[in-house]
Design a protein around this motif. Sequence first.
Motif, PDB file in Angstrom:
ATOM      1  N   MET A 332       2.143 -24.743  29.169  1.00 16.08           N
ATOM      2  CA  MET A 332       2.884 -25.784  29.857  1.00 16.08           C
ATOM      3  C   MET A 332       2.624 -25.742  31.370  1.00 16.08           C
ATOM      4  O   MET A 332       2.324 -26.766  31.985  1.00 16.08           O
ATOM      5  CB  MET A 332       4.366 -25.583  29.588  1.00 16.08           C
ATOM      6  CG  MET A 332       5.217 -26.668  30.143  1.00 16.08           C
ATOM      7  SD  MET A 332       6.895 -26.520  29.538  1.00 16.08           S
ATOM      8  CE  MET A 332       7.577 -25.376  30.699  1.00 16.08           C
ATOM      9  N   MET A 333       2.713 -24.551  31.967  1.00 10.22           N
ATOM     10  CA  MET A 333       2.568 -24.458  33.417  1.00 10.22           C
ATOM     11  C   MET A 333       1.101 -24.584  33.831  1.00 10.22           C
ATOM     12  O   MET A 333       0.767 -25.314  34.762  1.00 10.22           O
ATOM     13  CB  MET A 333       3.154 -23.139  33.933  1.00 10.22           C
ATOM     14  CG  MET A 333       4.649 -22.980  33.690  1.00 10.22           C
ATOM     15  SD  MET A 333       5.655 -24.299  34.387  1.00 10.22           S
ATOM     16  CE  MET A 333       5.589 -23.922  36.126  1.00 10.22           C
ATOM     17  N   LYS A 351      -8.806 -21.815  31.866  1.00 10.59           N
ATOM     18  CA  LYS A 351      -9.171 -20.817  30.855  1.00 10.59           C
ATOM     19  C   LYS A 351      -7.979 -20.420  29.994  1.00 10.59           C
ATOM     20  O   LYS A 351      -6.896 -20.173  30.494  1.00 10.59           O
ATOM     21  CB  LYS A 351      -9.722 -19.564  31.541  1.00 10.59           C
ATOM     22  CG  LYS A 351     -10.236 -18.563  30.539  1.00 10.59           C
ATOM     23  CD  LYS A 351     -10.283 -17.147  31.074  1.00 10.59           C
ATOM     24  CE  LYS A 351     -10.523 -16.163  29.939  1.00 10.59           C
ATOM     25  NZ  LYS A 351      -9.371 -16.006  29.040  1.00 10.59           N
ATOM     26  N   ASP A 352      -8.237 -20.383  28.679  1.00  7.87           N
ATOM     27  CA  ASP A 352      -7.231 -19.846  27.760  1.00  7.87           C
ATOM     28  C   ASP A 352      -7.953 -18.931  26.776  1.00  7.87           C
ATOM     29  O   ASP A 352      -9.173 -18.773  26.871  1.00  7.87           O
ATOM     30  CB  ASP A 352      -6.479 -20.998  27.050  1.00  7.87           C
ATOM     31  CG  ASP A 352      -5.059 -20.580  26.653  1.00  7.87           C
ATOM     32  OD1 ASP A 352      -4.932 -19.641  25.853  1.00  7.87           O
ATOM     33  OD2 ASP A 352      -4.090 -21.188  27.159  1.00  7.87           O
ATOM     34  N   GLU A 411       4.647 -14.267  30.145  1.00  7.52           N
ATOM     35  CA  GLU A 411       5.341 -13.423  31.117  1.00  7.52           C
ATOM     36  C   GLU A 411       5.300 -11.957  30.669  1.00  7.52           C
ATOM     37  O   GLU A 411       6.305 -11.403  30.203  1.00  7.52           O
ATOM     38  CB  GLU A 411       6.792 -13.934  31.247  1.00  7.52           C
ATOM     39  CG  GLU A 411       7.579 -13.359  32.404  1.00  7.52           C
ATOM     40  CD  GLU A 411       7.192 -13.928  33.746  1.00  7.52           C
ATOM     41  OE1 GLU A 411       6.048 -14.367  33.928  1.00  7.52           O
ATOM     42  OE2 GLU A 411       8.054 -13.912  34.638  1.00  7.52           O
ATOM     43  N   LYS A 416      -0.967  -9.863  32.130  1.00  8.44           N
ATOM     44  CA  LYS A 416      -1.389 -10.408  33.430  1.00  8.44           C
ATOM     45  C   LYS A 416      -2.443  -9.494  34.052  1.00  8.44           C
ATOM     46  O   LYS A 416      -3.464  -9.957  34.590  1.00  8.44           O
ATOM     47  CB  LYS A 416      -0.179 -10.600  34.354  1.00  8.44           C
ATOM     48  CG  LYS A 416       0.733 -11.738  33.835  1.00  8.44           C
ATOM     49  CD  LYS A 416       1.838 -12.115  34.796  1.00  8.44           C
ATOM     50  CE  LYS A 416       2.896 -13.029  34.196  1.00  8.44           C
ATOM     51  NZ  LYS A 416       2.624 -14.453  34.179  1.00  8.44           N
ATOM     52  N   VAL A 419      -5.789 -10.108  32.195  1.00  3.94           N
ATOM     53  CA  VAL A 419      -6.556 -11.329  32.484  1.00  3.94           C
ATOM     54  C   VAL A 419      -7.171 -11.278  33.884  1.00  3.94           C
ATOM     55  O   VAL A 419      -8.277 -11.801  34.090  1.00  3.94           O
ATOM     56  CB  VAL A 419      -5.738 -12.634  32.293  1.00  3.94           C
ATOM     57  CG1 VAL A 419      -5.293 -12.781  30.848  1.00  3.94           C
ATOM     58  CG2 VAL A 419      -4.555 -12.723  33.225  1.00  3.94           C
ATOM     59  N   ASN A 436       1.823 -17.095  38.806  1.00  9.79           N
ATOM     60  CA  ASN A 436       2.936 -18.036  38.697  1.00  9.79           C
ATOM     61  C   ASN A 436       4.128 -17.400  37.967  1.00  9.79           C
ATOM     62  O   ASN A 436       4.962 -18.088  37.395  1.00  9.79           O
ATOM     63  CB  ASN A 436       2.452 -19.291  37.953  1.00  9.79           C
ATOM     64  CG  ASN A 436       3.562 -20.291  37.703  1.00  9.79           C
ATOM     65  OD1 ASN A 436       4.338 -20.593  38.610  1.00  9.79           O
ATOM     66  ND2 ASN A 436       3.665 -20.793  36.494  1.00  9.79           N
ATOM     67  N   SER A 438       7.645 -16.092  36.933  1.00  7.02           N
ATOM     68  CA  SER A 438       8.945 -16.556  37.426  1.00  7.02           C
ATOM     69  C   SER A 438       9.926 -15.402  37.592  1.00  7.02           C
ATOM     70  O   SER A 438      10.963 -15.575  38.220  1.00  7.02           O
ATOM     71  CB  SER A 438       9.524 -17.635  36.507  1.00  7.02           C
ATOM     72  OG  SER A 438       9.336 -17.295  35.159  1.00  7.02           O
TER      73      SER A 438
END
Length: 732
Positions: A332-333, A351-352, A411, A416, A419, A436, A438
């Motif tokens: 989504m983000m 990229k995913d 999250e 993180k 990647v 990003n 949160s």
Amino acid sequence: STDTQTAVRYDRDADGIVTLTLDDPTASANTMNELYIASMADAVERLYAEQDDITGVVIASAKKTFFAGGNLKGMVTATKDDAPDVFAMAENVKKALRRLELFPKPVVAAINGAALGGGYEITLAAQHRILVNDPKIKVGLPEATLGLLPGGGGVTRAVRKWGLQTALMDVLLQGTQFGPEAALKKGVVDELVATQDELVPAAKAWLKANPEAALNPWDAPGYKMPGGTPKSPALAGFLPAFPALLRKQLKGADYPAPRAILAAAVEGAQVDFDTASRIESRYLTNLIINQGSKNMIQAFFFDLQAINSGSLRPQGVAPYKAAKVGVLGAGMMGAGIAYVCARAGMEVVLKDVAIENAEKGKAYSQGINEKAISRGKLTEEKSQELLDRIKPTADPADLAGCDLVIEAVFEDPALKAKVFAEILPHVNPDALLCSNTSTLPITGLAEGIEDASKRPNFIGLHFFSPVDKMPLVEIISGQETSDEALAKAYDVVLQIRKTPIVVNDSRGFYTSRVIGFMVNEGMAMLAEGVAPYSIERATTSAGYPAPVLQLSDELNLELMAKIAKATREANERDGNLDTEHPGIAVVEKMLEAGRAGRLRGAGFYDYVDGKRGSIWAGLADLFPVAEEQPPIEDIRDRMLFAEALETAKTFEEGVITSAAAANIGSIMGIGFPPNTGGAAQFMTGYENKATGEIGLNAFLARADELAEKYGDRFRATPWLRELAASGKGFPA
Ligand code: NAD
């Protein structure tokens, strides 16, 4: 010498056309300062003195913006005692414009740049408006958005030009800023020219073709107000409903401008021009001395302007423009971030884990574009150009040449770290590395990057959902983040046409931390037996965009429980003895009842096929409504004060360092009521309506009152009390 200085140059050509050029020699922009007022009066007197030799008048500007508008600095410092002077000044500004309007030769406005507020009001005195067709140029009367009304003749002339209904709904109340095409369609301007060079020639051509057009319609014989006056049957039936409609639109929130605009327009429509104009000045004066208007001017003019011109950016770092961005995670983000970057002209590698996910992320941009095309706001060609800039991939090697990376995967700190490890061998060595996240502290995430030399390039870039619509980005500077990275991140946010605030690393950063307190307070009231409908209505009538229980359903109660747990653990670890907020017990009760929020199809509200229904009937069993209910002011203030007091703590802890950041961050990021001027201004501009006392001390007195009634969490810290005692405010 100042005697010969003028802000309105006067030049007459061989055809007898006088060009009045707005060009304040003392400032970079033209404003309604004293020099302008005197200069315009002189220029108009000279027109009358030389009128036999004059065939027409062009009003032009030598600045980048046509005219910047009123003198807002003077307005925010005006006190109630200044009311007579404010009124006299407004009347003075208008006198020259009225003389110009009644000059017996035609007048045309040649609009080369933005003409908003006072700038557009000058052009309304002319008989014809020509604008350069550049979509970046805006014209209109945005005063309402600053808590003001167009008091330079804007209300009086708009009502006479468009009629009451159109003037109010399309021009005055929303404060719409029109681009050239929309302005032409609405009659806000009368003619467009393609380039700056064509502007003055077009103005002179119009004068030559219309030598008789010296009067505006409302000054010509036989004038009838479009749509009728308030006494005409068509309007008489409609007007009484207008205040109620307005209230509904504002959800009952107290905004100073709309009611004043409505009153000035309706009263002014029943009298002659000059009386109407005086009525308008009187309402303007009331707004200027009103604290609510000052609060809005602070946030929506001064703070916004400061931030957009770099007030929170480290000095001495060269301006930066990102060329190629790698977006990690096309959920989504990530999909939204890819869209706003591509829209700003960047090359985007999205990229995913699998190419299908990445392609789905790209399809999000296509969806936005298709909607824009169907509304005539985007051409097929521009859409294709934007889409061609987004390359979906599952291969980290495709990030070669990226000078910017924005990570938006799940999250999870380990993921993180993984990647970033994957892409670092491929991107530019000095690429700016953004997350990003949160909730995860940035300093900790930076440590997940194995090559320590890259950690100064690491920074938090906290977007809000939906990314394409939300105007704010919260930049989070970690312990090791360099000034260079911070400056680059600031430039990137401006490059993608969003507004940045800068905060230092801490749990929940600024926005998430503060909104949590408002939501908890809403829920705590429920546990005390306050009626859910009262809580909801109090939230919107305070000026929040959404009722608090509805908002909680959107934010998801499982996530809140998770954050509460993390906070509890951190507090235990740090030996922090803060008592837990009573709202958290409500979250837990709701989760036990299987009501986590919209995502689960059941929360404080019922949901049918994803659509929100009414408040859940079982809520009354979980939280019985008490017989005695608190005053609505208390319900409102408990949410406002909860957020404001937490904002003060973020200042105390150095998480936030600027009032502008707190104001803009709270309004644009988490829906703090715009009519307060933001969470910092709410404190320093707080007005005790009963005593008239204004400022931090008045705020503290009310906080103490709330603490007596509702608990010690409303007691301000010694730090804030000292700040109040010192007579200072928060750093700008
Ligand atoms: P999401 O679940 O919609 O998307 C995450 C994406 O990451 C998925 O498409 C997933 O396939 C992808 N992904 C997982 N592993 C990957 C890998 N190794 N390489 C590349 N891609 C991978 O999540 P989201 O709501 O977009 O949130 C993403 C991040 O943004 C989270 O850190 C979240 O906390 C944060 N955030 C979310 C919001 C919000 O409102 N949802 C707001 C601000 C920040």
